[in-house]
Design a protein around this motif. Structure first.
Motif, PDB file in Angstrom:
ATOM      1  N   LEU A 182       8.652  46.364  21.733  1.00  0.00           N
ATOM      2  CA  LEU A 182       8.918  46.835  20.377  1.00  0.00           C
ATOM      3  C   LEU A 182       9.545  48.229  20.384  1.00  0.00           C
ATOM      4  CD1 LEU A 182       5.969  45.762  18.035  1.00  0.00           C
ATOM      5  CD2 LEU A 182       8.356  45.064  17.931  1.00  0.00           C
ATOM      6  N   SER A 183       9.039  49.118  21.210  1.00  0.00           N
ATOM      7  CA  SER A 183       9.630  50.458  21.310  1.00  0.00           C
ATOM      8  C   SER A 183      11.072  50.367  21.771  1.00  0.00           C
ATOM      9  CB  SER A 183       8.826  51.324  22.291  1.00  0.00           C
ATOM     10  OG  SER A 183       7.517  51.549  21.825  1.00  0.00           O
ATOM     11  N   TRP A 184      11.314  49.476  22.743  1.00  0.00           N
ATOM     12  CA  TRP A 184      12.656  49.356  23.318  1.00  0.00           C
ATOM     13  C   TRP A 184      13.671  48.870  22.290  1.00  0.00           C
ATOM     14  CZ3 TRP A 184      15.537  44.792  24.413  1.00  0.00           C
ATOM     15  CH2 TRP A 184      16.719  45.023  25.141  1.00  0.00           C
ATOM     16  N   VAL A 185      13.318  47.831  21.496  1.00  0.00           N
ATOM     17  CA  VAL A 185      14.335  47.276  20.592  1.00  0.00           C
ATOM     18  C   VAL A 185      14.681  48.235  19.463  1.00  0.00           C
ATOM     19  CG1 VAL A 185      13.726  44.892  21.116  1.00  0.00           C
ATOM     20  CG2 VAL A 185      12.679  46.002  19.151  1.00  0.00           C
ATOM     21  N   PHE A 186      13.762  49.129  19.104  1.00  0.00           N
ATOM     22  CA  PHE A 186      14.059  50.059  18.022  1.00  0.00           C
ATOM     23  C   PHE A 186      14.406  51.465  18.496  1.00  0.00           C
ATOM     24  CE2 PHE A 186      11.845  46.897  15.374  1.00  0.00           C
ATOM     25  CZ  PHE A 186      12.709  46.853  14.285  1.00  0.00           C
ATOM     26  N   PHE A 187      13.727  51.945  19.551  1.00  0.00           N
ATOM     27  CA  PHE A 187      13.845  53.366  19.895  1.00  0.00           C
ATOM     28  C   PHE A 187      14.348  53.647  21.312  1.00  0.00           C
ATOM     29  CE2 PHE A 187      10.338  53.051  16.750  1.00  0.00           C
ATOM     30  CZ  PHE A 187      11.001  53.653  15.692  1.00  0.00           C
ATOM     31  N   GLY A 188      14.684  52.611  22.061  1.00  0.00           N
ATOM     32  CA  GLY A 188      15.242  52.833  23.382  1.00  0.00           C
ATOM     33  C   GLY A 188      16.665  53.374  23.308  1.00  0.00           C
ATOM     34  N   ASN A 189      17.239  53.696  24.472  1.00  0.00           N
ATOM     35  CA  ASN A 189      18.612  54.209  24.513  1.00  0.00           C
ATOM     36  C   ASN A 189      19.609  53.216  23.919  1.00  0.00           C
ATOM     37  OD1 ASN A 189      17.991  56.677  25.645  1.00  0.00           O
ATOM     38  ND2 ASN A 189      18.150  55.913  27.740  1.00  0.00           N
ATOM     39  N   GLU A 220      17.432  49.704  -5.111  1.00  0.00           N
ATOM     40  CA  GLU A 220      17.360  48.372  -4.522  1.00  0.00           C
ATOM     41  C   GLU A 220      18.384  48.184  -3.392  1.00  0.00           C
ATOM     42  OE1 GLU A 220      17.626  45.343  -7.452  1.00  0.00           O
ATOM     43  OE2 GLU A 220      15.692  45.836  -8.392  1.00  0.00           O
ATOM     44  N   GLU A 221      19.617  48.647  -3.614  1.00  0.00           N
ATOM     45  CA  GLU A 221      20.654  48.472  -2.601  1.00  0.00           C
ATOM     46  C   GLU A 221      20.355  49.279  -1.350  1.00  0.00           C
ATOM     47  OE1 GLU A 221      23.444  46.454  -2.290  1.00  0.00           O
ATOM     48  OE2 GLU A 221      22.329  45.447  -3.883  1.00  0.00           O
ATOM     49  N   TYR A 222      19.825  50.487  -1.530  1.00  0.00           N
ATOM     50  CA  TYR A 222      19.521  51.317  -0.361  1.00  0.00           C
ATOM     51  C   TYR A 222      18.334  50.738   0.400  1.00  0.00           C
ATOM     52  CZ  TYR A 222      18.628  55.397   2.550  1.00  0.00           C
ATOM     53  OH  TYR A 222      18.433  56.227   3.624  1.00  0.00           O
ATOM     54  N   ALA A 223      17.308  50.290  -0.304  1.00  0.00           N
ATOM     55  CA  ALA A 223      16.156  49.659   0.352  1.00  0.00           C
ATOM     56  C   ALA A 223      16.591  48.398   1.096  1.00  0.00           C
ATOM     57  CB  ALA A 223      15.081  49.329  -0.674  1.00  0.00           C
ATOM     58  N   LYS A 224      17.526  47.682   0.515  1.00  0.00           N
ATOM     59  CA  LYS A 224      18.084  46.492   1.165  1.00  0.00           C
ATOM     60  C   LYS A 224      18.765  46.872   2.472  1.00  0.00           C
ATOM     61  CE  LYS A 224      21.874  43.205   0.239  1.00  0.00           C
ATOM     62  NZ  LYS A 224      22.802  42.715  -0.823  1.00  0.00           N
ATOM     63  N   ALA A 225      19.538  47.961   2.483  1.00  0.00           N
ATOM     64  CA  ALA A 225      20.226  48.407   3.694  1.00  0.00           C
ATOM     65  C   ALA A 225      19.225  48.771   4.790  1.00  0.00           C
ATOM     66  CB  ALA A 225      21.126  49.597   3.373  1.00  0.00           C
ATOM     67  N   VAL A 226      18.216  49.560   4.446  1.00  0.00           N
ATOM     68  CA  VAL A 226      17.209  49.960   5.441  1.00  0.00           C
ATOM     69  C   VAL A 226      16.484  48.728   5.983  1.00  0.00           C
ATOM     70  CG1 VAL A 226      15.092  51.272   5.827  1.00  0.00           C
ATOM     71  CG2 VAL A 226      16.926  52.244   4.411  1.00  0.00           C
ATOM     72  N   SER A 227      16.120  47.818   5.108  1.00  0.00           N
ATOM     73  CA  SER A 227      15.416  46.607   5.533  1.00  0.00           C
ATOM     74  C   SER A 227      16.278  45.748   6.461  1.00  0.00           C
ATOM     75  CB  SER A 227      15.012  45.779   4.303  1.00  0.00           C
ATOM     76  OG  SER A 227      14.135  46.501   3.465  1.00  0.00           O
ATOM     77  N   THR A 228      17.581  45.796   6.243  1.00  0.00           N
ATOM     78  CA  THR A 228      18.489  45.016   7.095  1.00  0.00           C
ATOM     79  C   THR A 228      18.397  45.462   8.542  1.00  0.00           C
ATOM     80  OG1 THR A 228      20.003  44.641   5.242  1.00  0.00           O
ATOM     81  CG2 THR A 228      20.901  44.352   7.470  1.00  0.00           C
ATOM     82  N   TYR A 229      18.313  46.760   8.797  1.00  0.00           N
ATOM     83  CA  TYR A 229      18.196  47.239  10.174  1.00  0.00           C
ATOM     84  C   TYR A 229      16.854  46.846  10.789  1.00  0.00           C
ATOM     85  CZ  TYR A 229      22.409  49.913   9.253  1.00  0.00           C
ATOM     86  OH  TYR A 229      23.692  50.264   8.941  1.00  0.00           O
ATOM     87  N   LEU A 230      15.806  46.786   9.966  1.00  0.00           N
ATOM     88  CA  LEU A 230      14.511  46.311  10.481  1.00  0.00           C
ATOM     89  C   LEU A 230      14.633  44.856  10.914  1.00  0.00           C
ATOM     90  CD1 LEU A 230      12.018  47.851   7.867  1.00  0.00           C
ATOM     91  CD2 LEU A 230      12.932  48.874   9.964  1.00  0.00           C
ATOM     92  N   ALA A 231      15.332  44.052  10.106  1.00  0.00           N
ATOM     93  CA  ALA A 231      15.518  42.644  10.455  1.00  0.00           C
ATOM     94  C   ALA A 231      16.386  42.489  11.697  1.00  0.00           C
ATOM     95  CB  ALA A 231      16.142  41.897   9.274  1.00  0.00           C
ATOM     96  N   LEU A 232      17.419  43.327  11.844  1.00  0.00           N
ATOM     97  CA  LEU A 232      18.262  43.251  13.043  1.00  0.00           C
ATOM     98  C   LEU A 232      17.469  43.635  14.288  1.00  0.00           C
ATOM     99  CD1 LEU A 232      21.655  44.732  11.760  1.00  0.00           C
ATOM    100  CD2 LEU A 232      20.993  42.342  12.005  1.00  0.00           C
ATOM    101  N   GLY A 233      16.574  44.614  14.147  1.00  0.00           N
ATOM    102  CA  GLY A 233      15.700  44.950  15.273  1.00  0.00           C
ATOM    103  C   GLY A 233      14.808  43.775  15.633  1.00  0.00           C
ATOM    104  N   HIS A 234      14.322  43.071  14.622  1.00  0.00           N
ATOM    105  CA  HIS A 234      13.537  41.861  14.876  1.00  0.00           C
ATOM    106  C   HIS A 234      14.384  40.822  15.588  1.00  0.00           C
ATOM    107  CE1 HIS A 234      11.291  38.137  13.214  1.00  0.00           C
ATOM    108  NE2 HIS A 234      10.838  38.458  14.407  1.00  0.00           N
ATOM    109  N   GLY A 235      15.677  40.732  15.238  1.00  0.00           N
ATOM    110  CA  GLY A 235      16.575  39.799  15.921  1.00  0.00           C
ATOM    111  C   GLY A 235      16.669  40.098  17.413  1.00  0.00           C
ATOM    112  N   ARG A 236      16.737  41.365  17.767  1.00  0.00           N
ATOM    113  CA  ARG A 236      16.770  41.731  19.185  1.00  0.00           C
ATOM    114  C   ARG A 236      15.455  41.347  19.866  1.00  0.00           C
ATOM    115  NH1 ARG A 236      18.219  47.144  21.194  1.00  0.00           N
ATOM    116  NH2 ARG A 236      19.133  45.918  22.877  1.00  0.00           N
TER     117      ARG A 236
END
Length: 883
Positions: A446-453, A381-397
């Motif tokens: 979408l590509s830029w916020v997650f996979f750009g430089n 649960e804690e690890y899934a929470k960590a990974v999901s947090t980065y997805l949410a931060l990407g959504h923030g961008r």
């Protein structure tokens, strides 16, 4: 032994490296998510290390050179210094960091704790009141250290999964253009003129400055909508003629509509559409599309229909989306940082158009599902929470660059100017929308916020590289820095390093609401401690906010409470990094510091921002950062006096500091701030102080004394001469404040022995409200009414007005006749004012300054080096029509 910061700080190297950070791609932690104030890593590292290192006085040059070498602040590094890890073994040899705890009580974006980890502290505690910053700190510090390289691989995997799901569901709303794949859509807001015509609010017709591509109205369609044409910009005249917004007013044929009328009309449309259930509507027209090859094209009918389809879906499924809690329905309330309520944008979903809302709701849905899928695959649960947090931060961008309160930035090839290009909710005449489907170059939003430089995945990988397998124990704490209950029983700390709140400068809680309401829906269930509120908590935020009844006294008391807590936690050394032009904030910080039992032992300066010019001319913004070292106050052993001897020491310290700052090529604001800091270093060696007659000296007394000395010294260095008090006062009022408050004018009057009420009567326009405070805009030289000049500035005003009448030669004669010739002092005065001026005033000053360059007038002008007119002749790029 003493802390090194008491005797030495690598000012030159920290300044150079801090500026390099701003000149190239910033450190990776800056790209996980927007935060409004981030301190340079180089300056943070230097401050922490100088506070922790033990040093014997007098210092040897060998030791200081060793220090710079081992913290990697040396000249000639191929890349900015933050790319290189400090030598932990050398630092441990000269300090006790491995067995020490460092606290950052206002951790924000995380620069200070990040560098503390890299310097090898045994324990690093990052406290933050704001839930959005709390998430950023978790992702910057805690999760990379806890999970290592595996985290990067899984974040990348699930980000690709997320993007595939979102694109698959929304593909039909983003059709291609016959000439290529779209990357951006440019929307222009529309208003109805009295004759019934719908007019787009074109404040800047240029879509791309470099390509000289513009947009203009060419007639109307049968349905009354305007026909917009994209074409090469042939001339400046054509560009000007294409504007429909001039000075924030819409140019209708019958009459001009004021900004107030436009806001009222927009608000009525927003209210009407909401009542009719047409959610996501904005009175705007899709004006242009930018393709991945950089070409600008007009939208096809298919594209227009695709957007309408998104509108229809939103209308048909609104109740379902709300029931699933995918769209934020919270009210956006009027605040210090608000510029959009007057346009009817009073709910957070109203900050997006229909297709943007659909994209963000779909992102929320699949971020939730990603977490559920991870659990099904056996993730903890804690690890899934960590990974999901980065997805949410990407959504923030994505949110930051995909809202209806962005703007289109025509500079260069043209890009979306993100939502918070200013520290406020702002309203522009146009806005950008990003396409989410990849083309040949995969440079969609979408590509830029997650996979750009500068995307989330790359940023996370670089963070791991920089942390270099640190063994530091990191604690990220959500809580109030001034509340002792925030800290656990084992929270005794050795060092405190902080970037304290800047009075009223940034309303973090108000701004964070924009992201909070979405993050609450995507990962709020994973962080119940951070998302228990409707919007971000604000009751204990240490800030001046007149809308919420938080004044300067509240701010000072809360900051004082925090500094007291740090002492109670056992801290023996404190460093503060202050980087804002607010003198009220600076005064409050020193007052709180001294009253809570801390003694400043050093004040150093770092040039933290890229200066536009190395010449010492001022602008009303600070480009430097003040680094203040402090230790707990000991017993004074007697009465602390504020006598002639102490005041002479203060004066000497202020003058020395002013010379150093201006010598770095920084501006007037920086010099005055550092001068005041130097005064507090001397005065604070023993506190409180009393005058010989027994009266208690206040922190404000120290500010006034320092301001008086600093103002005169700044003017003397800039102008290389003493000038009359009122002209000095006018110069500093414009350079430092622009729109001073009554108290600020009174402070200047005190410094220069000139009646402040008389100054306001002569040089200020009627007062206005700004951020809940009455301020006085200063008159330009061209607006002053002078019969017979009794000061340099009044003579210059007459000369500037003569220039605008076409009489340049007569303007120079006028100056001579009144005893204020165009000599080196006058030319320097003009030079400084040019940086604060615009319009007619700037043109007049440029003409006079060209006479300085040509050597017209007294001979002494030929003895000094002057800059060219090139930087002053550039036309303003300020966007018209924005609020």
């Amino acid at each position: 032994m003493d802390p090194l910061i008491m005797h030495y700080f690598p000012t030159d190297e920290a300044s150079e490296e801090s500026q390099r950070e701003r000149a190239v791609i910033s450190p990776p932690l800056f790209y996980l998510h927007l935060w409004w104030a981030r301190r340079p890593l180089a300056a943070s590292r230097a401050s922490i290390a100088a506070l922790a290192i033990e040093a014997e006085n007098p210092l040897t040059k060998h030791f200081t050179e060793e220090f710079k070498s081992h913290i990697k602040l040396v000249k000639g590094l191929p890349r900015p210094a933050y790319n290189y890890n400090p030598d932990k073994s050398w630092i441990a040899k000269h300090s006790k960091v491995q067995d020490s705890t460092l606290l950052d009580p206002f951790a924000g974006g995380g620069s200070i704790p990040f560098e503390a980890v890299r310097l090898g502290f045994g324990r690093v505690v990052a406290v933050e009141y704001n839930p959005v910053a709390y998430l950023i700190l978790k992702a910057t510090l805690e999760y990379p250290l806890k999970y290592g390289p595996k985290l990067v691989r899984d974040v990348e995997r699930w980000a690709r999964w997320l993007l595939q799901k979102v694109r698959g569901e929304l593909k039909e709303y983003f059709p291609p253009h016959p000439q290529g794949r779209p990357t951006n859509y440019i929307w222009i807001r529309t208003y109805k003129c009295p004759n019934g015509l719908l007019v787009p609010s074109i404040s800047n017709p240029l879509l791309s400055k470099d390509k000289q591509i513009m947009i203009k109205i060419e007639g109307y369609n049968k349905d009354g909508t305007p026909k917009l044409r994209i074409k090469p910009a042939i001339s400046k005249e054509e560009i000007e003629n294409a504007r429909t917004i001039i000075r924030k007013e819409l140019q209708c044929k019958s009459r001009v509509l004021s900004s107030k009328e436009l806001a009222q009309q927009y608000r009525m449309e927003m209210d009407r559409w909401e009542k009719e259930g047409l959610y996501g509507h904005h009175p705007a027209i899709l004006a242009a599309v930018k393709l991945e090859n950089g070409k600008y094209v007009q939208p096809t009918q298919e594209m227009i229909e695709a957007y309408k389809k998104a509108e229809q879906y939103l209308q048909d499924h609104w109740d379902e989306l709300i029931a699933e809690d995918l769209i934020p329905t919270e009210s956006h309330r009027k605040g210090e940082a608000d510029r959009v309520i007057r346009y009817g944008i009073d709910k957070y979903y109203k900050m997006f158009n229909a297709r943007q809302l659909l994209v963000h709701a779909t992102m929320v849905k699949y971020i939730r599902r990603a977490y559920e899928e991870m659990l099904r695959e056996g993730y903890g649960e804690e690890y899934a929470k960590a990974v999901s947090t980065y997805l949410a931060l990407g959504h923030g961008r994505l949110l930051d660059y995909n809202s209806a309160i962005t703007s289109w930035h025509a500079k260069g090839l043209g890009v979306i100017n993100h939502t918070f290009a200013r520290h406020a909710y702002t309203f522009s005449n146009d806005f950008g929308e990003g396409d989410i489907l990849p083309g040949n170059r995969a440079n969609d939003l979408l590509s830029w916020v997650f996979f750009g430089n500068t995307g989330v995945v790359r940023a996370l990988q670089r963070i791991l590289d920089l942390l270099g397998g640190s063994s530091s124990r990191v604690e990220v704490v959500l809580g109030d820095a001034a509340d002792p209950s925030t800290y656990t029983l084992d929270s005794m700390v050795d060092f405190v390093v902080a970037d304290p709140p800047y009075y009223s400068n940034v309303q973090y809680a108000e701004l964070s609401d924009f992201f909070y309401v979405w993050h609450k829906r995507s990962i709020g269930h994973l962080y119940p401690e951070a998302f228990m509120w409707e919007v971000t908590p604000k009751d204990s935020e240490i800030v001046v906010n007149k809308e919420r009844g938080f004044d300067g006294e509240w701010f000072s008391e809360r900051l004082m409470g925090a500094f007291r807590v740090f002492r109670e936690l056992g801290s023996r050394r404190l460093a503060l990094m202050y980087a804002h032009k607010s003198f009220d904030g600076l005064y409050s910080m020193f007052e709180a510091l001294l009253a809570s039992g801390w003694r400043p032992v050093s004040v150093w300066g770092v040039a933290a921002e890229q200066p536009k010019s190395q010449h010492i001319v001022g602008k009303a913004a600070a480009r430097s950062m003040m680094i203040i070292g402090a230790v707990p106050q000991g017993g004074s052993g007697g009465m602390c006096l504020w006598d002639a001897r102490v005041q002479a020491e203060v004066a000497e310290a202020v003058r020395d500091s002013i010379g150093e700052v201006l010598g770095l090529g920084l501006g007037i604001v920086d010099a005055l701030m550092m001068g005041i800091g130097a005064a507090f270093k001397v005065a604070g060696q023993c506190w409180p102080r009393r005058r010989p007659d027994g009266r208690l000296v206040t922190a404000r007394d120290v500010v006034y004394t320092a301001s008086s000395i600093a103002g005169r010294e700044v003017a003397r260095i800039l102008l290389e001469a003493e000038i009359d008090p009122v002209s000095t006062m006018y110069l500093l009022a414009r350079s430092v404040y622009g729109e001073p408050s009554y108290d600020q004018v009174r402070q200047l009057g005190y410094a220069f022995s000139y009646n402040h009420d008389t100054f306001l009567e002569l040089f200020a326009k009627p007062s206005r409200q700004k951020n809940g405070e009455k301020v006085y805009p200063l008159k330009a030289l061209t607006e002053l009414r002078v019969a017979r000049p009794s000061s340099l500035v009044e003579a210059l005003a007459l000369a500037a007005q003569a220039v605008l009448r076409g009489d340049i030669a007569g303007s120079i004669e006028l100056l001579d006749r009144h005893g204020y010739p165009l000599d080196s002092t006058m030319c320097r005065y003009i030079e400084v004012l040019m940086r604060e001026s615009g319009g007619d005033e700037k043109r007049a000053l440029q003409a006079l300054y060209s006479s300085c360059i040509r050597g017209v007038g007294p001979r002494d002008r030929g003895q000094r080096k002057v800059v060219t007119l090139e930087e002053y002749m550039e036309p303003s790029e300020e966007r018209g029509g924005g609020e």
